[in-house]
Design a protein around this motif. Sequence first.
Motif, short mmCIF file in Angstrom:
data_model
loop_
_atom_site.label_atom_id
_atom_site.label_comp_id
_atom_site.label_asym_id
_atom_site.label_seq_id
_atom_site.Cartn_x
_atom_site.Cartn_y
_atom_site.Cartn_z
N GLN A 184 32.83 7.19 -7.91
CA GLN A 184 33.88 6.77 -6.97
C GLN A 184 35.26 7.01 -7.58
OE1 GLN A 184 33.57 2.66 -5.89
NE2 GLN A 184 35.14 2.78 -4.31
N ILE A 185 36.19 7.44 -6.73
CA ILE A 185 37.60 7.54 -7.12
C ILE A 185 38.34 6.46 -6.35
CG2 ILE A 185 39.68 8.98 -7.14
CD1 ILE A 185 37.92 11.43 -7.29
N HIS A 186 38.86 5.47 -7.09
CA HIS A 186 39.48 4.32 -6.43
C HIS A 186 40.91 4.59 -5.98
CE1 HIS A 186 36.21 2.70 -8.95
NE2 HIS A 186 36.04 1.83 -7.96
N LEU A 187 41.63 5.41 -6.74
CA LEU A 187 43.05 5.64 -6.42
C LEU A 187 43.44 7.03 -6.87
CD1 LEU A 187 45.89 4.42 -5.55
CD2 LEU A 187 46.20 3.92 -8.00
N MET A 188 44.19 7.71 -6.01
CA MET A 188 44.81 8.96 -6.43
C MET A 188 46.32 8.75 -6.50
SD MET A 188 44.75 12.85 -4.85
CE MET A 188 45.64 12.46 -3.34
N MET A 189 46.89 9.02 -7.66
CA MET A 189 48.34 8.98 -7.82
C MET A 189 48.82 10.43 -7.83
SD MET A 189 50.52 7.56 -11.08
CE MET A 189 52.19 8.09 -11.34
N THR A 190 49.60 10.82 -6.82
CA THR A 190 49.98 12.22 -6.67
C THR A 190 51.48 12.38 -6.44
OG1 THR A 190 49.66 14.23 -5.36
CG2 THR A 190 49.44 12.14 -4.17
N PRO A 225 36.38 8.74 1.20
CA PRO A 225 37.09 7.96 2.23
C PRO A 225 37.58 6.61 1.73
CG PRO A 225 34.73 8.01 2.68
CD PRO A 225 34.96 8.99 1.57
N GLU A 226 36.97 6.08 0.67
CA GLU A 226 37.39 4.77 0.17
C GLU A 226 38.62 4.87 -0.73
OE1 GLU A 226 35.42 6.72 -3.15
OE2 GLU A 226 35.04 6.59 -0.99
N MET A 227 39.04 6.07 -1.10
CA MET A 227 40.11 6.27 -2.07
C MET A 227 41.47 5.86 -1.49
SD MET A 227 41.32 9.88 -3.78
CE MET A 227 42.14 10.39 -2.26
N LYS A 228 42.24 5.16 -2.30
CA LYS A 228 43.61 4.80 -1.93
C LYS A 228 44.57 5.79 -2.60
CE LYS A 228 42.36 -0.02 -1.29
NZ LYS A 228 42.55 -1.42 -1.71
N VAL A 229 45.81 5.85 -2.08
CA VAL A 229 46.76 6.86 -2.54
C VAL A 229 48.06 6.19 -2.92
CG1 VAL A 229 47.98 9.00 -2.00
CG2 VAL A 229 45.72 8.59 -1.01
N LEU A 230 48.59 6.59 -4.08
CA LEU A 230 49.92 6.16 -4.52
C LEU A 230 50.76 7.43 -4.70
CD1 LEU A 230 52.04 4.17 -5.61
CD2 LEU A 230 50.97 4.42 -7.88
N TYR A 231 51.84 7.52 -3.92
CA TYR A 231 52.71 8.69 -4.00
C TYR A 231 53.84 8.43 -4.98
CZ TYR A 231 50.39 10.30 0.26
OH TYR A 231 49.48 10.72 1.17
#
Length: 773
Positions: free
Chosen positions: A699-705, A726-732
């Motif tokens: 699982q990937i919990h968060l993508m920081m991009t 689909p469960e992944m959250k994103v921090l820009y």
Amino acid sequence: MGKELHILMLEDVPADAALMQHELHKAGIEFITQCVERGEDFKKGIEEFAPDLILADFTLPSFDGLSALAIAREECPDVPFIFVTGSISEEMAVECMKSGATDYVLKDHLIRIGPAVKGALERKRTREEQERAEEVLRVSDIRYRRLFESAKDGILLLNGDTAEITDVNPYMVEVLGYHYDEFLGRKLCDVSPFKEAGKTQTFFREIQKEGYVCYENLSLKTKEKKPIDVEFISNAYYVDGRKVIQCNIRDITGRKRAEEALGRSETKFDELFNDAPVGYFEYDNQGRVTRVNRTELEMLGHTLEEMVGQPVWKSVVEEDETHHQTLAKLAGTMPPSRGVERTYRRRDGTTFPALIEDRLLKDSEGKIVGIRSTIQNITERKRMEKEKALLEEQLRESQKMEAMGRLAGGIAHDFNNLLTIIKGYSQLFLLDMKKGDPMGRGIEQIQKATQRAADLIRQLLAFSRRQVMEMKVLDLNSLLRDLDKMLRRVIGEDIVLATLLAEDLGRVKADPGQLGQVLMNLIVNSRDAMPTGGKLTLETANVVLDEEYVRTHIDLPLGRYVVLSVSDTGMGMIPEVKERVFEPFFTTKEKDKGTGLGLSTAYGIVKQSGGNILVYSEPGKGTTFKIYLPRVDEPLEEWGEMVVEGRELPRGKETILIVEDFEEVRQLAVQVLERQGYKILEAANGNATLEVCKRHKGQIHLMMTDVVMPGMSGRELADRIKSMHPEMKVLYTSGHADDTIVHYGVLRDGVNYIQKPFTMEGLARKVREALDK
């Protein structure tokens, strides 16, 4: 033979064609030839070569001479056509001549071709001359008859000896209403209209004696007894030895009526002349007014008596220049004015701009006798031109500021990456240092300098309108009351602060912190403009911008606004300073006394809030800044700064994917988050990230991009990975706001975002906050 003849040869044997050309040269004929063999080429040769003569073989492989003759008689019937053939029967020769051939020559007797051609051309020339002579005579007769019959004067031809009428034209019949038979063969004195005039006997004696008689106004009656006035002129001349008297009768009834109508027309013209929407006046070759209309009299405030006879330049402000130019135009050494602007002086001394158009007045010999001019008051036009120039200047200024904003935003984005590295690693060094390490003091200074640089970059982002705004519905009056004490401390005791707050002030939508910064920047600017003290006034009001105001101000559409005015009684600005006042890094202060970013920051924040900021200033008369913000009908929102208690940084064990094209920034984020216990995956761009996601089975919990990356933006990348995780959250994260995650500078709902340059603490808390949502 004159010019070279164009001879078209229809011959399929080149040797025969050459022999014909040889014989023609021997005969002294100058020519150029075009030789063809087929029917289609023959017709094309007639069209393009335009022959003066055609020489044609009678028998051809795919074409015969009679067919060629038929084509020639249809296409160029006047061009001589000579058959040149090996043999031809007498019957066929007769048939050819009947069909239109000019002559024929046997190939066994080509010596005859020269005389045959000359004879054909001579006959053609003789025929043409005869036809021309006949045509001239025919045209002359037709022209005379046409003139006689179409003349708009009545014409009678009389026998000079007997005075009998020999001919009469249709117009005479039409005017008098008598039939031809009632004229022809009768003496003029016996024809009723002239008999009743009672002057024909005297006329006939006079014309026989003098050869000429003229009655300028002879009264006649038509057959219907209708009275008409005519001009009667008679002349005597001889044709083939016979005396002919020609009588011309012109109906002047219409002319007399026209003269009467002219009098009425002149009266009407005078009315139009006087009621024209522009001023009219005329002056003679001495430059003195001879005629002037009522419009100009009202325009200048003079009476007719006060203007007629006066020099035309007397009412012009540029009197001396106009004097010389007027005389030069009258002398013909200077062209008349076309759209020349002058300043005119009214009788009461006031002036107005006028547009002048001149027309020369000439006599029958072409001599200049005066000038007619129009004068048009262009005060309104000048006002509109001024408004147009103002709008164009505002547009240029807006475009300049927009270009500077794009440049500043680009610089801020790259610089924020560098500041993130400096800030982050200096924090890591401090954490790893032992207490009392002498290097710590230096690193703390690096952090302070980094913060100052970050503040500058934040100001550049504000100017470029690429920062993230947290918009709230505000009451400007409440904001000003909250800031009152702080503002008074900033301006000092020698400046009087006055606040004029509208009681029914509307609400606006803006970032309260950013708006406070705008106000602070303006207050500081006003304070510095009043070094010896003065008065500072803050005023709020509701305004409605109508079409007249919007017409002279770009970037301010029609509608309801709340306006905040900041006015001081300071030294004011010269125009050159006022034009550049919002430019970043422009300052009039001494070196090291200011960055030149205060007003540019205010400009960017107001523009990003959907409003506009205008400045009014003159040297020695102070300065006023007016901030226009759109009025909204939404309920007020609570706002205030969030305070995070405790210094312990949050930790976690989740898997975080870090996507950043700037390697140093990526490595910093990896170190910070690994220290906090997270499992880290990393990639430099969108394609690399997709490969990492495919290989990673958990699982990937968060993508920081990063938001802005080459090839694929952070938002596009997030959308593609969502299908796999689909469960992944994103921090820009970004050095400036981008339209993929904001809308007109406002963060989109549900988007997690951290602004570069970020601190170690800020990153750790923002990651935890995004994971816990």
